[in-house]
Design an enzyme around this catalytic site. Sequence first.
Site, PDB file in Angstrom:
ATOM      1  N   ASN A   9       0.867  -1.182   0.000  1.00 25.64           N
ATOM      2  CA  ASN A   9       0.000   0.000   0.000  1.00 25.64           C
ATOM      3  C   ASN A   9       0.904   1.232   0.000  1.00 25.64           C
ATOM      4  O   ASN A   9       1.502   1.562   1.024  1.00 25.64           O
ATOM      5  CB  ASN A   9      -0.891  -0.023   1.255  1.00 25.64           C
ATOM      6  CG  ASN A   9      -1.689   1.260   1.417  1.00 25.64           C
ATOM      7  OD1 ASN A   9      -1.818   2.044   0.475  1.00 25.64           O
ATOM      8  ND2 ASN A   9      -2.220   1.478   2.605  1.00 25.64           N
ATOM      9  N   LYS A  11       0.101   4.220  -0.268  1.00 24.50           N
ATOM     10  CA  LYS A  11      -0.572   5.390   0.324  1.00 24.50           C
ATOM     11  C   LYS A  11      -0.406   6.611  -0.589  1.00 24.50           C
ATOM     12  O   LYS A  11      -0.298   6.459  -1.799  1.00 24.50           O
ATOM     13  CB  LYS A  11      -0.043   5.663   1.734  1.00 24.50           C
ATOM     14  CG  LYS A  11       0.000   4.410   2.608  1.00 24.50           C
ATOM     15  CD  LYS A  11       0.158   4.722   4.068  1.00 24.50           C
ATOM     16  CE  LYS A  11       0.437   3.434   4.830  1.00 24.50           C
ATOM     17  NZ  LYS A  11       0.173   3.543   6.245  1.00 24.50           N
ATOM     18  N   HIS A  94      -9.508   0.989   4.864  1.00 25.61           N
ATOM     19  CA  HIS A  94      -8.235   1.196   5.560  1.00 25.61           C
ATOM     20  C   HIS A  94      -8.464   2.130   6.748  1.00 25.61           C
ATOM     21  O   HIS A  94      -9.262   3.067   6.673  1.00 25.61           O
ATOM     22  CB  HIS A  94      -7.200   1.801   4.597  1.00 25.61           C
ATOM     23  CG  HIS A  94      -5.809   1.758   5.145  1.00 25.61           C
ATOM     24  ND1 HIS A  94      -5.354   2.672   6.066  1.00 25.61           N
ATOM     25  CD2 HIS A  94      -4.785   0.898   4.932  1.00 25.61           C
ATOM     26  CE1 HIS A  94      -4.097   2.378   6.386  1.00 25.61           C
ATOM     27  NE2 HIS A  94      -3.726   1.310   5.711  1.00 25.61           N
ATOM     28  N   GLU A  96      -6.850   4.512   7.894  1.00 25.35           N
ATOM     29  CA  GLU A  96      -6.631   5.942   7.626  1.00 25.35           C
ATOM     30  C   GLU A  96      -7.864   6.567   6.981  1.00 25.35           C
ATOM     31  O   GLU A  96      -8.167   7.732   7.209  1.00 25.35           O
ATOM     32  CB  GLU A  96      -5.379   6.120   6.747  1.00 25.35           C
ATOM     33  CG  GLU A  96      -4.102   5.853   7.539  1.00 25.35           C
ATOM     34  CD  GLU A  96      -2.923   5.385   6.721  1.00 25.35           C
ATOM     35  OE1 GLU A  96      -2.960   5.488   5.470  1.00 25.35           O
ATOM     36  OE2 GLU A  96      -1.951   4.896   7.338  1.00 25.35           O
ATOM     37  N   GLU A 164      -5.428  -5.357  10.454  1.00 27.27           N
ATOM     38  CA  GLU A 164      -4.456  -4.304  10.694  1.00 27.27           C
ATOM     39  C   GLU A 164      -4.775  -3.583  12.009  1.00 27.27           C
ATOM     40  O   GLU A 164      -5.599  -2.651  12.025  1.00 27.27           O
ATOM     41  CB  GLU A 164      -4.490  -3.289   9.551  1.00 27.27           C
ATOM     42  CG  GLU A 164      -4.165  -3.866   8.197  1.00 27.27           C
ATOM     43  CD  GLU A 164      -3.531  -2.830   7.279  1.00 27.27           C
ATOM     44  OE1 GLU A 164      -2.429  -3.094   6.790  1.00 27.27           O
ATOM     45  OE2 GLU A 164      -4.125  -1.761   7.074  1.00 27.27           O
ATOM     46  N   GLY A 170       2.144   2.114  10.695  1.00 28.40           N
ATOM     47  CA  GLY A 170       3.056   3.253  10.550  1.00 28.40           C
ATOM     48  C   GLY A 170       3.754   3.662  11.836  1.00 28.40           C
ATOM     49  O   GLY A 170       4.361   4.729  11.907  1.00 28.40           O
ATOM     50  N   SER A 210       3.307  -2.237  10.298  1.00 31.93           N
ATOM     51  CA  SER A 210       4.752  -2.173  10.538  1.00 31.93           C
ATOM     52  C   SER A 210       5.493  -3.457  10.153  1.00 31.93           C
ATOM     53  O   SER A 210       6.447  -3.861  10.827  1.00 31.93           O
ATOM     54  CB  SER A 210       5.047  -1.795  11.993  1.00 31.93           C
ATOM     55  OG  SER A 210       4.573  -0.476  12.253  1.00 31.93           O
TER      56      SER A 210
END
Length: 254
Positions: A9, A11, A94, A96, A164, A170, A210
């Site tokens: 991904n 991003k 996701h 985010e 996730e 991250g 991560s």
Amino acid sequence: MRVPMIAGNWKMNTTVGEAVDLVKTMRKNLDKISNVDKVICPPFVSLATIRELIKKSSIKLGAQNLYFAEKGAYTGEISPLMLADLCEFVIIGHSERRQYFNETGEIVNQKIAAALKVSLKPILCIGERLEENEAGKTEEVVAEQLNSSLAGIDDLNGLLIAYEPVWAIGTGKAATGEQANETISFIRRNVARLYDDKIAREIRILYGGSVTSANAAEFMQQPEIDGALVGGASLKDTEFLSIVTQTAVIKPRK
Ligand code: PEP
């Protein structure tokens, strides 16, 4: 037999030129590895260019999001129909997007339905936040996310799930292999509850949060984990290649 998958991904990173360079650097080496699905998810604006670049390659393409309407007055949005021509996978839900763009379970559900309608394979992301984890609510949260995301969806048609944990994305603070395996096993049992045992056995469930070349083996050694959704490390050719290579060694196709 579930074919392992490593999906990158990217991003909101890379210009079209940078995306092209990254693919050109990785393409040859990734093509040498045949028993792992290698997926890259660059920004929308690079999809068409990258699609041409990987036409003769084993690398597969995914998008990072979509809107659920087919077309119309939704300025700035990208429809499932537009993506169906360009790629095979699409990341949906996701954390985010849930956090910064207020995506609710209901919206995620509409997006999953819209993707499946045009035969795009969703990579459905679910996972608990730190405070939920600390309150011992991981299973409750992922079960609820699974229920709401898949409400009314009868045929999963290649859909994958990425577990996730939000606190691991991250942050450099990955879950342990054992923790991830346990939650993914719980997710698989929930898929069996919502669908049936066969579907639960066949669905691919990835870990994300991560993942790097240094900890990839720990996740790939776990029986319930079918691969990884990789953010930061997927932007470094050597890192991504190393994660894919380790996966191919640890999870050889029988
Ligand atoms: C992600 O974006 O899905 C992700 C897991 O990011 P990172 O690997 O950087 O934690």
